[in-house]
Design a protein around this motif. Sequence first.
Motif, short mmCIF file in Angstrom:
data_model
loop_
_atom_site.label_atom_id
_atom_site.label_comp_id
_atom_site.label_asym_id
_atom_site.label_seq_id
_atom_site.Cartn_x
_atom_site.Cartn_y
_atom_site.Cartn_z
N UNK A 331 39.05 28.69 34.73
CA UNK A 331 40.19 29.57 34.97
C UNK A 331 40.40 29.68 36.47
N UNK A 332 41.62 29.43 36.92
CA UNK A 332 41.90 29.47 38.36
C UNK A 332 42.14 30.89 38.87
N UNK A 333 43.01 31.64 38.17
CA UNK A 333 43.42 32.95 38.67
C UNK A 333 43.43 33.99 37.55
N UNK A 334 42.88 35.17 37.88
CA UNK A 334 43.01 36.33 36.99
C UNK A 334 44.02 37.26 37.67
N UNK A 374 37.07 44.68 37.31
CA UNK A 374 35.78 44.41 36.67
C UNK A 374 35.92 43.28 35.65
N UNK A 375 37.03 43.29 34.92
CA UNK A 375 37.28 42.21 33.97
C UNK A 375 37.47 40.88 34.70
N UNK A 376 38.18 40.94 35.81
CA UNK A 376 38.42 39.73 36.59
C UNK A 376 37.09 39.12 37.05
N UNK A 377 36.17 39.98 37.48
CA UNK A 377 34.87 39.49 37.95
C UNK A 377 34.08 38.81 36.83
N UNK A 378 34.30 39.28 35.60
CA UNK A 378 33.60 38.68 34.47
C UNK A 378 34.33 37.52 33.83
N UNK A 380 35.10 34.64 35.30
CA UNK A 380 34.72 33.36 35.92
C UNK A 380 35.92 32.67 36.56
N UNK A 381 36.98 33.44 36.87
CA UNK A 381 38.13 32.87 37.58
C UNK A 381 37.74 32.59 39.03
N UNK A 382 38.41 31.66 39.64
CA UNK A 382 38.13 31.35 41.04
C UNK A 382 38.73 32.41 41.96
N UNK A 383 39.91 32.89 41.58
CA UNK A 383 40.59 33.87 42.41
C UNK A 383 41.13 35.00 41.55
N UNK A 384 41.30 36.18 42.17
CA UNK A 384 42.01 37.27 41.55
C UNK A 384 43.26 37.55 42.38
#
Length: 442
Positions: A331-334, A374-378, A380-384
């Motif tokens: 996954x690239x971006x959240x 917190x969801x973004x950190x979990x 495994x995306x490269x960027x948020x």
Amino acid sequence: MSAKIVGIRGMNDLLPENTRIWSAIEAKARELFELYGYEEIRTPIVENSSLFTRGLGEVTDIVEKEMYSFTDKLNGQPLTLRPENTASVIRAVIEHNLIYNEPKKYWYFGPMFRHERPQKGRYRQFYQFGVEGIGYSGIEVEAEQIFMTKRFWNLLGLQKDKSPSLSLNCIGSKNEREKFKDCLVIFLNDNKDKLDEDSIRRLSRNPLRILDSKNSVTQEVLSQGPRIGDFLKVETLENFSQLCKLLDDKEIKYSINERLVRGLDYYNGIVFEWLSPLLGAQDAICGGGRYDSLMQSLGGKQADACGFALGMERIVNLVEEIGDIDYSRRLDVYLVNKGDEARRIAVLLAEQWRDVGISVKIDMTNVSLKAQMKRAAGSFARFVAVLTDLEVRDKCVNIRPLQKESVLTDKKKDRLESQQSVPLKKAGDYLLKCLMNEDVKS
């Protein structure tokens, strides 16, 4: 409250944390088969029951005890969920006249069904890769398929001492096997009191299967009995010798196991298995061999053939234990967002990014920014990417790396930053450059 409905025992769900490694192995397998010029074929999971009773043999364990068979209520037709796929592929070859002008090489992947006692590495619904070389009579096809499986272990990181071991045998033609079987039955009847219960049951119906008994006492009895090699003709032995020479030339190690017979009646000539002791009792990870009479037994013209099948669940177990392939998330971006207008713009912005090949997951809940981060950190995306109504007003989006190996470069200030505010119109190109230039591991 209604009773909870659960899955069928031995038929397992593949959850997202499982499918990542499955997808990675499937991609390696597809790459391998195409490298060798094999074409994909797909057959139905339900076939006429007679396909398997005729093709596999009525006194095999699969047909006698393990098939999921039923009668079609609409027309009374006996049907079976396929317990293996070689017979189905040959049925398709006959039905569509696929080798009318030349031999063919096919590969397949899909679920098979056997009513067995579920345990690690053995399930009631299980998946197999397989290849079939149809219309080939020389031992070169056996050699190629063994080379192929060896290359597969290398692709999965199962090299050197991690690699499964190869066992070979030559079970000869039908006439050669019949002569050996007659002598074996006489010998085993003379020693019947020493055999285990399962071997006694097989003695009258399928005595060759006693050769691969796991019972140590039975194996000791067999060590004193007739050897199949003594019943093979000179040309059969020479054929086997030529295969061994090719394996020696390729520096592939192997052992000759005269009790290896495989469990299906259609096999003849050379048979082989790849085994891994790391899998425990279910140590066979791949098995195959030659089946020159199957086409004719299913109503087609005689055609020599050879193939093998790989058990997917056992491959997964082995790769998880000792393999070396990358099956991390991609996954690239959240995309985090807060506010009605930000939500609307986020949906459109994500589509723009996807247009240039950036994978995006949008948080579509109404939870706080902290919870979304917190969801973004979990994820495994490269960027948020963070978009609120405030960013929408300023026509920008905040982009931050989620992986510690990744940083963003501000070329104008010639410094490294952990977060940058990027104009909405330029955010897609900016992200794409970051993803292409940075070696971000997930």
